[in-house]
Design an enzyme around this catalytic site. Structure first.
Site, short mmCIF file in Angstrom:
data_model
loop_
_atom_site.label_atom_id
_atom_site.label_comp_id
_atom_site.label_asym_id
_atom_site.label_seq_id
_atom_site.Cartn_x
_atom_site.Cartn_y
_atom_site.Cartn_z
N HIS A 377 -27.89 -10.55 -36.37
CA HIS A 377 -26.70 -11.14 -35.75
C HIS A 377 -25.60 -10.13 -35.46
O HIS A 377 -24.48 -10.54 -35.14
CB HIS A 377 -26.13 -12.24 -36.65
CG HIS A 377 -26.89 -13.52 -36.63
ND1 HIS A 377 -26.73 -14.48 -35.65
CD2 HIS A 377 -27.83 -14.01 -37.48
CE1 HIS A 377 -27.53 -15.50 -35.90
NE2 HIS A 377 -28.21 -15.24 -37.01
N LYS A 569 -11.61 -17.74 -32.75
CA LYS A 569 -12.79 -17.15 -33.38
C LYS A 569 -12.33 -16.24 -34.51
O LYS A 569 -11.13 -16.03 -34.69
CB LYS A 569 -13.59 -16.34 -32.36
CG LYS A 569 -12.76 -15.26 -31.63
CD LYS A 569 -13.56 -14.63 -30.49
CE LYS A 569 -13.77 -15.62 -29.38
NZ LYS A 569 -15.00 -15.39 -28.63
N ARG A 570 -13.29 -15.72 -35.25
CA ARG A 570 -12.96 -14.78 -36.32
C ARG A 570 -12.14 -13.62 -35.76
O ARG A 570 -12.40 -13.14 -34.66
CB ARG A 570 -14.28 -14.25 -36.93
CG ARG A 570 -14.14 -13.26 -38.05
CD ARG A 570 -15.49 -13.11 -38.77
NE ARG A 570 -16.56 -12.73 -37.86
CZ ARG A 570 -16.97 -11.49 -37.65
NH1 ARG A 570 -16.37 -10.48 -38.27
NH2 ARG A 570 -17.97 -11.23 -36.84
N LYS A 575 -13.62 -8.21 -31.20
CA LYS A 575 -13.39 -9.43 -30.43
C LYS A 575 -12.12 -9.34 -29.60
O LYS A 575 -11.86 -10.16 -28.74
CB LYS A 575 -13.36 -10.64 -31.37
CG LYS A 575 -14.71 -10.91 -32.03
CD LYS A 575 -14.65 -12.07 -32.99
CE LYS A 575 -15.98 -12.29 -33.69
NZ LYS A 575 -17.02 -12.88 -32.83
N THR A 677 -21.21 -18.34 -29.70
CA THR A 677 -21.55 -19.73 -29.39
C THR A 677 -20.32 -20.50 -28.94
O THR A 677 -20.45 -21.54 -28.30
CB THR A 677 -22.18 -20.44 -30.60
OG1 THR A 677 -21.33 -20.28 -31.74
CG2 THR A 677 -23.56 -19.86 -30.91
N LYS A 681 -19.79 -23.75 -26.20
CA LYS A 681 -19.08 -25.00 -26.51
C LYS A 681 -17.96 -25.25 -25.51
O LYS A 681 -17.77 -26.39 -25.03
CB LYS A 681 -18.50 -24.94 -27.92
CG LYS A 681 -19.55 -24.82 -29.02
CD LYS A 681 -18.93 -24.36 -30.33
CE LYS A 681 -19.99 -23.89 -31.30
NZ LYS A 681 -19.46 -23.12 -32.43
#
Length: 835
Positions: A377, A569-570, A575, A677, A681
């Site tokens: 991952h 998100k985290r 990111k 993901t 969504k």
């Protein structure tokens, strides 16, 4: 038939498709069972019951029906003596279960009416349920989606994990900084879990090795002087859509083997009397304890071993209960390692076979290497777990010796034969990383010990072979595969966005809930005015609901006419929440510089947690909150820009944010995100994506088309070329707007009373610490993409046509397709129909 007449025909259909196995009740029956549980289980009469009592009673009544199907499911699978997949994951981000389980049992409307006739509102009842503290981010949510799809598709499966007492942490903001508090999600009980003390497992830990002899007189090393931990299993049923199959999670709670020392207690040493109990129970106390200290590292290693060892013993117990033998173990048992955390299971199974069963090394390895499969991952090398050899030897001395044997066998029989005298190849492929301190590389062990290795998006899987494990891919080309992630539409449309789900049901029928590819039938409606208007109306309703929630949680009023622009998100540098921060400050500066500047209003929505020991991620949160406070209180801005950071992001808050979002921010550095993901969504719920060619964004673009997504930034290959000579100051000097913003960030504008300035710290890190994730390199292209977003949003007809096409083309990204890919290409799993 025209789209308009088709829509009118579909209007008469029911809200949910009834498929064989669904649980039907009458309203009076539901009311009777709810009240029965209120009185007999909770000892409450309706007149004195609290709202939380009603929630528990409602959940217990539903659980009764689910457990009827659970018993039939387990009986049918046992009778079939079928091959099962055992999914090992450190986390399962389940969220709340009441609404989702009611929908999957196709009892939501009936239950809602029953609750209403009992004098309450379902929405009020639902808010009493705590999100389960069993996960943190995308890894855990993927695991939850996969368990949902396994049950829906009637595949026999068990999910294994840890029964965390406190989960990760509850996030609050104190003076704009993240504050971590205990997430006591079990404080008021949980109606879904079932204790199974009869299946308790006892595992050894610590100790040392001594020379000895086996029963045949052979010299062996024996593991002696060890302590023990007990694992108590808790089961949570996972009901598939239509309630045909109910699989389950089995989560392990740590207990001391000797919980109470009566002699110490009688001697007046009250704390010492329960010392072992407290130490042992720490193992299942918290998800991902801070590993910046040696004690934190030790606890994380023990956690991983604890849950893997308990799970393996349980799998073996289940296998032999079916009158099976070791000869067919790998035929009946398939273990999926969800990332590197459970990899110690490879060494543990070898230990069980060698030490407890006296198998030869060759036979033990043949069984072990045909049982496990490994899902990677992450592409970040630092995220691939390594444990120092001294720590490993202290905690698991026997397992370390077995890992050395696995490594020696692999290097001697495979690597040396193919690459004789190639020391560099041996170093790259070895499980043991040499150096002043040696380390055990768990990812290498996972690859060697697994029958299959997969990435979670086409781009990611290619990078796994080309960049992460190139030498392994050369040795085992057939071992490496791709299974693109997906999300369950039951949770992320049917439960999270019921208005939109009802529109789909009326328009194309409800079959999309179990066959997401049917959403393709919505494509013609992208140009249907009536459908488009209804789609937009639902989006506005969702935005109004989120605006109310933001006011409640953050005290900030936002206007629903604005673009709801979400990055949830985290929090991590790859990111690139700090790239979003640069965009916000740039837009703010443009508006201050030109008050007549025309652009659609924006509400920038952040949510996500930073790991407690990740200083820069916490600094980014602090900086965002300071900038938000400054902009939100600037009268020159009004409602044209608002910035909110919603605390304590989880599944339940995601179910409010995602349906209301117009623009989904998927802006990680190309080549760093495995899949993502959240991107799926958001698109399923009618948000357009602005993103890089990273992770599953690549496949989303292929599905929705270039004209329905905003792609920007350097590609992974371009960054590979740029990386050796990259100088962030070059982009700083060449771009006047970027230079102004970074200089502004380094001024005293955001300085705190204590002299700290997290906004300055973020800018300094970008300029002076290498900008590892190429924020400045992508800034200009990102700003250009955001200008295109504003232009498109001003044309509402175009915007909603694009949004509808995004929804219609999301069929590939169902976790049902993901599970089917696993079942066919990796697990060789067959469905078991339940009568």
């Amino acid at each position: 038939m025209t789209t308009k007449s088709l829509a009118s025909v579909r209007t008469t259909q029911c809200k949910n498709p009834l498929i064989p196995g669904h649980l039907s009740w009458k309203v009076d029956q539901a009311k009777e069972r709810i009240v029965k549980h209120l009185e007999s289980r909770l000892a409450r009469e309706p007149q004195s019951a609290t709202v939380h009592d009603w929630f528990l009673a409602d959940a217990y009544a539903l659980r009764d029906r689910i457990l009827e199907r659970f018993i039939k499911t387990q009986a049918a699978q046992h009778t079939a003596n079928c091959r099962r997949v055992y999914y090992m994951s450190m986390e399962y981000l389940m969220g709340r279960l009441l609404r989702d389980s009611l929908n999957n049992c196709q009892m939501f409307d009936l239950n809602e009416k029953a609750i209403r006739e009992l004098g309450l509102k379902f929405d009020t009842i639902e808010e009493q349920e705590s999100d389960m503290g069993l996960g943190n981010g995308g890894l855990g949510r993927l695991a939850a989606c996969i368990m949902d799809s396994l049950s829906t598709l009637n595949y026999p499966a068990v999910g294994y994990g840890i029964h965390y007492e406190f989960g990760m942490f509850r996030q609050e903001f104190d003076h704009f900084q993240q504050k971590e508090l205990a997430d006591n999600w079990l404080l008021h009980g949980n109606p879904w879990q079932i204790s199974r003390p009869e299946n308790m497992q006892t595992i050894p830990i610590y100790g040392h090795l001594e020379d000895g002899v086996d029963t045949a007189g052979n010299r062996v090393e024996k593991w002696v002087g060890y302590s023990t931990l007990r694992g108590i299993p808790w089961d949570i049923p996972v009901v598939g859509y239509g309630a045909q199959t109910v699989n389950f999670l089995r989560l392990w709670e740590a207990k001391a083997s000797d919980e109470f020392d009566l002699n110490q207690f009688n001697a007046g040493n009250f704390l010492e009397a329960v010392e072992k109990k407290a130490e042992s129970e720490t193992v299942s106390r918290v998800l991902y304890p801070n590993d910046s200290s040696d004690s934190g590292k030790k606890l994380r290693l023990i956690q991983q071993y604890f849950f893997a060892a308990c799970s393996l013993r349980d799998i073996i117990r289940r296998h032999f209960n079916g009158n099976n033998t070791w000869d067919n173990f790998s035929e009946k048992v398939c273990v999926q390692l969800n990332d590197t955390h459970p990899t110690i299971a490879v060494a543990e199974l070898m230990r069980i076979l060698l030490d407890d069963n006296g198998f030869s090394w060759e036979r033990a390895w043949h069984i072990t290497s045909h049982v496990f499969n490994y899902t990677n991952h992450t592409l970040l090398p630092e995220a691939l777990e390594k444990w120092s050899v001294p720590l490993f030897e202290f905690v698991l001395p026997r397992h370390l010796r077995i890992i050395y044997e696995i490594n020696e066998h692999f290097l001697r029989t495979i690597v040396q034969e193919r690459h004789p005298n190639d020391t560099e190849k041996l170093k790259a492929l070895s499980v043991i990383e040499e150096g002043p301190t040696k380390f055990v590389r768990m990812a290498n062990l996972a690859v060697i010990g697994s029958e299959s290795v997969n990435g979670v998006a086409e781009m990611h899987s290619q990078l796994v072979k080309d960049s992460l494990f190139p030498d392994f891919a050369q040795l085992f080309p057939k071992k490496f595969k791709n299974v693109t992630n997906g999300v369950t539409p039951r949770r992320w449309i049917n439960s999270a966005n019921p208005r939109l789900a009802e529109l789909f049901n009326k328009t194309i029928g409800p079959e999309w809930i179990i066959d997401l590819g049917r959403l393709r039938e919505l494509e013609p409606y992208a140009n249907d005015l009536a459908f488009r208007n209804e789609f937009a109306r639902i989006k506005l309703q969702n935005k109004n609901a989120l605006a109310t929630y933001i006011k409640l949680r953050c005290g900030i009023e936002v206007g629903s006419e604005a673009i709801f622009d979400s990055q949830v998100k985290r929090i991590h540098e790859y990111k690139r929440q700090h790239l979003k921060l640069l965009h916000i400050l740039s837009l703010y500066h443009r508006l201050i510089d030109d008050p007549k500047l025309e652009f659609p209003p924006r509400v920038f929505i952040f949510a996500g947690k930073a790991a407690p020991g990740y200083f820069m991620a916490k600094t980014i949160i602090h900086a965002i909150n300071l900038v938000a406070n400054h902009i939100n209180n600037d009268p020159r801005v009004g409602n044209r820009i608002k910035v909110v950071f919603i605390p304590n992001y989880g599944v339940s808050s995601a179910m409010k944010i995602i349906p209301a979002t117009d623009l989904s921010e998927q802006i990680s550095t190309a080549g760093t995100e495995a899949s993502g993901t959240g991107n799926m969504k958001f698109a399923m719920n009618g948000a357009l994506t602005v993103g890089t060619l990273d992770g599953a964004n690549v496949e989303i673009r292929e599905e929705v088309g270039d004209g329905n997504i905003f792609i920007f930034g350097h590609t992974a290959s371009q960054l590979d070329q740029l990386r050796p000579s990259y100088d962030p100051h070059e982009f700083y000097r060449k771009d006047a707007e970027l230079k102004y913003i970074l200089d502004w960030m380094q001024s005293d504008l955001f300085e705190r009373n204590d002299g700290s300035n997290p906004v300055r710290r973020v800018a300094e890190a970008l300029l002076n610490e290498g900008d590892r994730f190429f924020v400045l390199a992508d800034y200009r292209k990102y700003m250009a993409a955001q200008d295109l977003v504003s232009e498109a949003y001003l044309n509402q007809e175009l915007w909603y046509s694009m949004a509808i096409l995004n929804v219609a083309r999301m069929g590939k990204f169902s976790s049902d397709r993901t599970v089917q890919d696993y079942a066919t290409n990796i697990w060789q799993l067959k469905r078991i129909k339940i009568d």
